[in-house]
Design a protein around this motif. Structure first.
Motif, PDB file in Angstrom:
ATOM      1  N   TYR A 177       0.474  23.462  31.463  1.00 10.53           N
ATOM      2  CA  TYR A 177       0.997  24.724  30.944  1.00 10.53           C
ATOM      3  C   TYR A 177       2.407  24.941  31.497  1.00 10.53           C
ATOM      4  N   ASN A 208       4.721  29.143  25.701  1.00  7.62           N
ATOM      5  CA  ASN A 208       4.029  28.212  26.583  1.00  7.62           C
ATOM      6  C   ASN A 208       4.450  26.797  26.161  1.00  7.62           C
ATOM      7  N   SER A 254       1.764  32.946  34.703  1.00  7.26           N
ATOM      8  CA  SER A 254       0.729  32.343  33.868  1.00  7.26           C
ATOM      9  C   SER A 254      -0.582  32.334  34.630  1.00  7.26           C
ATOM     10  N   VAL A 320       0.096  33.663  29.258  1.00  2.00           N
ATOM     11  CA  VAL A 320       1.474  33.732  29.748  1.00  2.00           C
ATOM     12  C   VAL A 320       1.948  35.168  29.589  1.00  2.00           C
TER      13      VAL A 320
END
Length: 333
Positions: A177, A208, A254, A320
Motif C-alpha cells: 500500500y 493509494n 493509512s 487511506v
C-alpha cells in the motif's frame, strides 16, 4: 473504464448523475422498499433536475456565454444515461465560470441514482506518480535524498473507486500500500513556475499507489509494470476543490485491517505539489483531468524488517485518510 455513480465533495462542487452535490455529509435517501415508489421518486428527481438545468442553461448562455453554458448542456445529456464521466471532465476544464454555474444546483441536492461508485476523476490523459518524495520514507530505505522528482506513470485501467474490491494476481505475493495525496490538474500547464503552479490545480483527492514489490525490484528497474495492474490506482472518496485545503500541511495516514501503518504529514514532502507540477510542466504539457500522485510517507511494508513483513492478501482492507478530504477504503480479493 469503470462507470458508475459519482460521490459528493467536502467543499466546492463535483458533478454526479442528474444532480450536483455540495457537502459530503449529504446522504442518499433511505429506500422505501417499494420498487414502484422508488422508480417514481427517481423519475421525479430526473424531471426536476432537467427543468432546473434547462432554465440554468438559458440563463448561462446570456450571463457567461455559450461556451461555458455547454457545461450545463452536458448535464442535460447526462440525464438520459446517468453517465457523469464526461460531465466531470467538462467541469474541470470549464474552470471557475463553470463551477459557479453548477454551484447554483448544489443547494439541497440529492441523488436517487443507484449503481457502483466510479473514481472521482476519469477520462484524464495521464496518471503521473512521484517516487521517494517524503524525507522519512527515504530515510527508512537508507538512500540519498533525490535532487529532482522521480516520476513514473500508471494507465487509466488502474483507476478504482472508493469501496472497490481489487484483484491480487496469485502469481505475486509482495503487494504493498502507499497512501498519497493526489492533485488533479484543472487547466493546461506548460512551463509554469512553482510560484504559479497551484493555480493550475482543480482539486485534490486521496490515492493509494498499490505496488507489486516482487515484480518492481526483481524483473526490472522500471516501476511501471509493477504499479499499473487493473485497480492499482484507487482514488476518492471525493474531490476537494483546490481553494479548500493547503496541500503542504495535511495529515496523511493509512490503515490495514484497522491497524495504523503510515502516519505523517504532507509537510514532510521533499518536493511540494507546486514544485512537482512545475518540474513536470517543463517536460510536457499537463492537461485538465491529469492526476498526479505526489508520493507516499514512511511506513510502507517494503520498508519493514524481513521478519516483520506482512504483505497485502485477499480479504484485507486498506484505508487511506487525508486531512480535509476523507478516507478511501478498498478491499482485496
Amino acid at each position: 473504464m469503470k462507470k458508475g455513480v459519482g460521490l459528493p465533495v467536502f467543499s466546492g462542487v463535483a458533478i454526479g448523475p442528474a444532480v450536483v452535490y455540495r457537502k459530503a455529509e449529504r446522504t442518499l435517501p433511505v429506500s422505501s422498499g417499494d420498487p414502484a415508489l422508488e422508480q417514481a421518486k427517481f423519475n421525479s428527481a430526473l424531471d426536476t433536475a432537467r427543468e432546473q438545468l434547462t432554465a440554468l442553461y438559458e440563463k448561462a448562455k446570456v450571463e457567461i456565454g455559450e461556451e461555458q453554458a455547454a457545461i450545463v448542456e452536458v448535464q442535460l445529456l447526462m440525464l438520459d444515461d446517468l453517465d457523469y464521466l464526461d460531465g466531470v471532465a467538462m467541469a474541470i476544464e470549464g474552470g471557475a465560470a463553470a463551477m459557479n454555474v453548477l454551484a447554483e444546483l448544489a443547494q439541497d441536492a440529492q441523488c436517487f441514482a443507484e449503481g457502483e461508485n466510479a473514481p472521482v476523476v476519469t477520462g484524464g490523459e495521464k496518471i503521473l506518480c512521484i517516487g521517494f518524495n517524503y524525507r522519512r520514507h527515504v530515510k527508512e530505505f537508507n538512500i540519498t535524498l533525490p535532487t529532482a522528482p522521480t516520476p513514473f506513470n500508471k494507465f487509466p485501467d488502474a483507476l478504482a473507486a472508493d469501496g472497490d474490491s481489487i484483484y491480487l494476481d496469485p502469481r505475486y505475493v509482495e503487494y504493498d500500500y502507499e497512501a498519497e495525496l493526489v492533485a488533479v490538474i484543472g487547466k493546461a500547464a506548460r512551463n509554469v513556475s512553482a510560484e504559479e503552479a497551484l493555480d493550475y490545480v482543480f482539486g485534490y483527492t486521496c490515492g493509494n499507489d498499490l505496488s507489486t514489490r516482487d515484480l518492481q525490484f526483481v524483473r526490472t528497474n522500471q516501476w511501471l509494470l509493477s504499479k499499473t495492474f487493473d485497480g492499482f490506482a484507487p482514488i476518492g472518496p471525493c474531490l476537494v476543490t483546490a481553494d479548500s485545503i493547503d496541500p503542504n500541511a495535511l495529515a496523511i495516514s493509512s490503515k490495514v485491517n484497522g491497524q495504523l501503518r503510515q502516519n505523517s504529514n504532507t509537510s514532510d514532502m521533499i518536493f511540494s505539489p507546486a514544485q512537482i507540477i512545475a518540474d513536470l510542466s517543463r517536460h510536457f504539457t499537463l492537461q485538465p483531468g491529469d492526476l498526479i500522485f505526489t508520493g507516499t510517507p514512511q511506513g510502507v511494508m517494503h520498508g519493514y524488517p524481513k521478519d516483520q513483513k506482512n504483505w497485502l492478501k485477499p480479504g484485507d482492507t486498506v484505508g487511506v485518510t487525508i486531512e480535509g478530504i476523507g478516507t478511501i477504503t478498498n478491499t482485496f480479493r
